[in-house]
Design an enzyme around this catalytic site. Structure first.
Site, mmCIF file in Angstrom:
data_model
loop_
_atom_site.group_PDB
_atom_site.id
_atom_site.type_symbol
_atom_site.label_atom_id
_atom_site.label_comp_id
_atom_site.label_asym_id
_atom_site.label_seq_id
_atom_site.Cartn_x
_atom_site.Cartn_y
_atom_site.Cartn_z
ATOM 1 C CD GLU A 176 24.221 9.597 36.633
ATOM 2 O OE1 GLU A 176 24.440 9.266 35.328
ATOM 3 O OE2 GLU A 176 23.072 10.038 36.992
ATOM 4 C CE LYS A 218 24.296 13.015 35.529
ATOM 5 N NZ LYS A 218 24.069 13.314 33.922
HETATM 6 P P1 13P Z 1 18.566 14.099 35.645
HETATM 7 O O1 13P Z 1 19.298 15.505 35.708
HETATM 8 O O2 13P Z 1 17.004 14.508 35.118
HETATM 9 O O3 13P Z 1 18.498 13.565 36.858
HETATM 10 O O4 13P Z 1 19.723 13.286 34.490
HETATM 11 C C1 13P Z 1 20.861 13.257 34.703
HETATM 12 C C2 13P Z 1 21.405 11.846 34.146
HETATM 13 O O5 13P Z 1 22.093 11.939 33.065
HETATM 14 C C3 13P Z 1 20.704 10.848 34.867
HETATM 15 O O6 13P Z 1 21.866 9.665 34.384
#
Ligand code: 13P
Length: 339
Positions: A176, A218
C-alpha cells in the site's frame, strides 16, 4: 514459499463481487472515530463494534478482513475467537504488520513507515493465529517541494522488504503506497506522484525478488487534493487512475484493491464502479476500504446495543454497493432504493 497457494489467496481477496474490509485501525484511530459518535474507546467497545461487523450479512461481499494486533487475539463476547467468526463467514483473516510512520530525517513534512525489525518472527506468530495475508501502508504527502526521491525510495524499499518477508512466510502481502488526499494540489499532480511511487514500487519489488502473482496492490485513486478548488467527476478519476495503473502495474498482479482515503462513501463506490465499467483490464479492481465501509455503520451503532441490527444493515448495504461496483454493476438508483 508456496506460490500456488499465495496466488490462490490473492485471487480470493479480489474474487468477483467481493473486496476487503480494512478493520485494522489502531486504538488511537478508533478513539478518533468513536469520539465522533460519542463512544468511549475501551477494549470491550472496540470488540463489540468489530464483532457486529463480522457477524453482519454484509460479510457475503467481504473476501478478507485486515485486523489489528489486538483484534487478531480477541474473542467475541461469547468466547469465540473473532478470527473464527471471520472464517465462518467465508472470509480470510489478515493483519496489519507495519508499526506506523515516523518523520523522515532531513525531509521536512515527510514520513517513513517502520516495522521491519523482528518482522519475520511476528509473521510466524500471526500465521499461527490464522492470518492469510498482511498489510503495510506507506504514506506519501504532496506539498510544496514534496514528495522527495528520498521519501519515495525509503518507503518503497521498505514495502519491498516487507513483501519479500511475507512471501517467504507464505503470507500474501498487500502493498500500500498511499498518496494522501490532504492539500490543494490538482488531479494532475496526484497523477504524477502516484506514477512516481508505483514505478519505484515495482522496481523495488523486482529487486527484492517478490513474486507479483502472490501480491495485492492497495493504491490511492488519482484524485484532486481535498482542498483543490477544482474537483473531478467519477469518469475523470476513473480514466486517470486506470491510465496510471496501466503504465505502472504489471499484468501478473492478480488484483488491485483501492483504499478510500477520505473520499465520501458514494465517491468511493461511484469511482470504483466507473473504472470497472471500462474494460477489459488485466487485473481485478476491487476495494479495501476502512472509512468508506465503516462510517455508516459507526453512525448507526453509536455504541448502543439496540442499534446493532441497524448498524449491521448499514454495513451490509455499503458492502453490497461496493461489491456491485467491483463488477461495474452499481448505479446511484440502488442507493436511493435502500434509503
Ligand atoms: P481508508 O479506506 O479509510 O483510507 O483506509 C484504508 C486503509 O486500510 C488505510 O491503510
Amino acid at each position: 514459499m508456496n506460490l500456488a497457494e499465495l496466488n490462490r489467496v490473492a485471487n480470493a481477496m479480489v474474487a468477483p463481487g467481493r473486496g476487503v474490509l480494512a478493520a485494522d485501525e489502531s486504538a488511537a484511530t478508533v478513539k478518533k472515530r468513536f469520539e465522533v459518535i460519542g463512544v468511549e474507546c475501551t477494549e470491550d467497545n472496540r470488540r463489540d463494534y468489530r464483532e457486529l461487523l463480522f457477524r453482519s450479512k454484509g460479510m457475503a461481499n467481504i473476501s478478507g478482513v485486515i485486523l489489528f494486533d489486538e483484534t487478531i487475539r480477541q474473542n467475541a463476547k461469547d468466547g469465540t475467537p473473532l478470527v473464527k467468526i471471520i472464517e465462518q463467514a467465508g472470509s480470510l483473516p489478515g493483519i496489519k504488520v507495519d508499526r506506523g510512520v515516523k518523520p523522515l530525517p532531513f525531509s521536512p513534512g515527510e514520513v517513513v513507515t517502520e516495522g521491519l525489525d523482528g518482522l519475520r518472527e511476528r509473521l510466524v506468530e500471526y500465521r499461527g493465529l490464522g492470518a492469510k495475508f498482511c498489510k503495510w501502508r506507506a504514506v506519501i504527502e504532496i506539498g510544496p517541494g514534496i514528495p522527495s526521491y528520498n521519501c519515495i525510495h525509503a518507503n518503497t524499499h521498505a514495502l519491498a522488504r516487507y513483501a519479500a518477508l511475507c512471501q517467504d512466510e507464505d503470507l500474501v502481502p498487500i502493498v500500500e503506497p498511499e498518496v494522501v488526499m490532504d492539500g490543494d494540489h490538482d488531479i494532475g499532480r496526484c497523477y504524477e506522484v502516484t506514477e512516481f511511487a508505483l514505478k519505484m514500487l515495482y522496481q523495488e519489488l523486482f529487486h527484492a525478488r517478490v513474486k507479483l502473482e502472490g501480491t495485492v496492490l492497495k493504491p490511492n485513486m488519482v484524485v484532486p487534493g481535498k482542498n483543490c478548488a477544482k474537483q473531478a467527476s467519477a469518469e475523470e478519476v476513473a480514466e486517470k487512475t486506470l491510465r496510471v495503473l496501466k503504465e505502472c502495474v504489471p499484468a501478473s498482479v492478480p488484483g488491485i484493491a483501492f483504499l478510500s482515503g477520505g473520499q465520501s462513501d458514494l465517491d468511493a463506490t461511484a469511482r470504483l464502479n466507473a473504472m470497472n465499467r471500462i474494460g477489459p483490464l488485466p487485473w481485478k479492481l476491487s476495494f479495501s476500504y476502512s472509512r468508506a465501509l465503516q462510517a455508516a455503520p459507526q453512525k448507526a451503532w453509536s455504541g448502543r446495543v439496540e442499534n446493532v441490527g441497524a448498524a449491521q444493515s448499514a454495513f451490509a448495504h455499503r458492502a453490497a454497493m461496493n461489491g456491485l461496483a467491483s463488477l461495474g454493476k452499481w448505479s446511484a438508483d440502488l442507493e436511493k432504493q435502500a434509503a
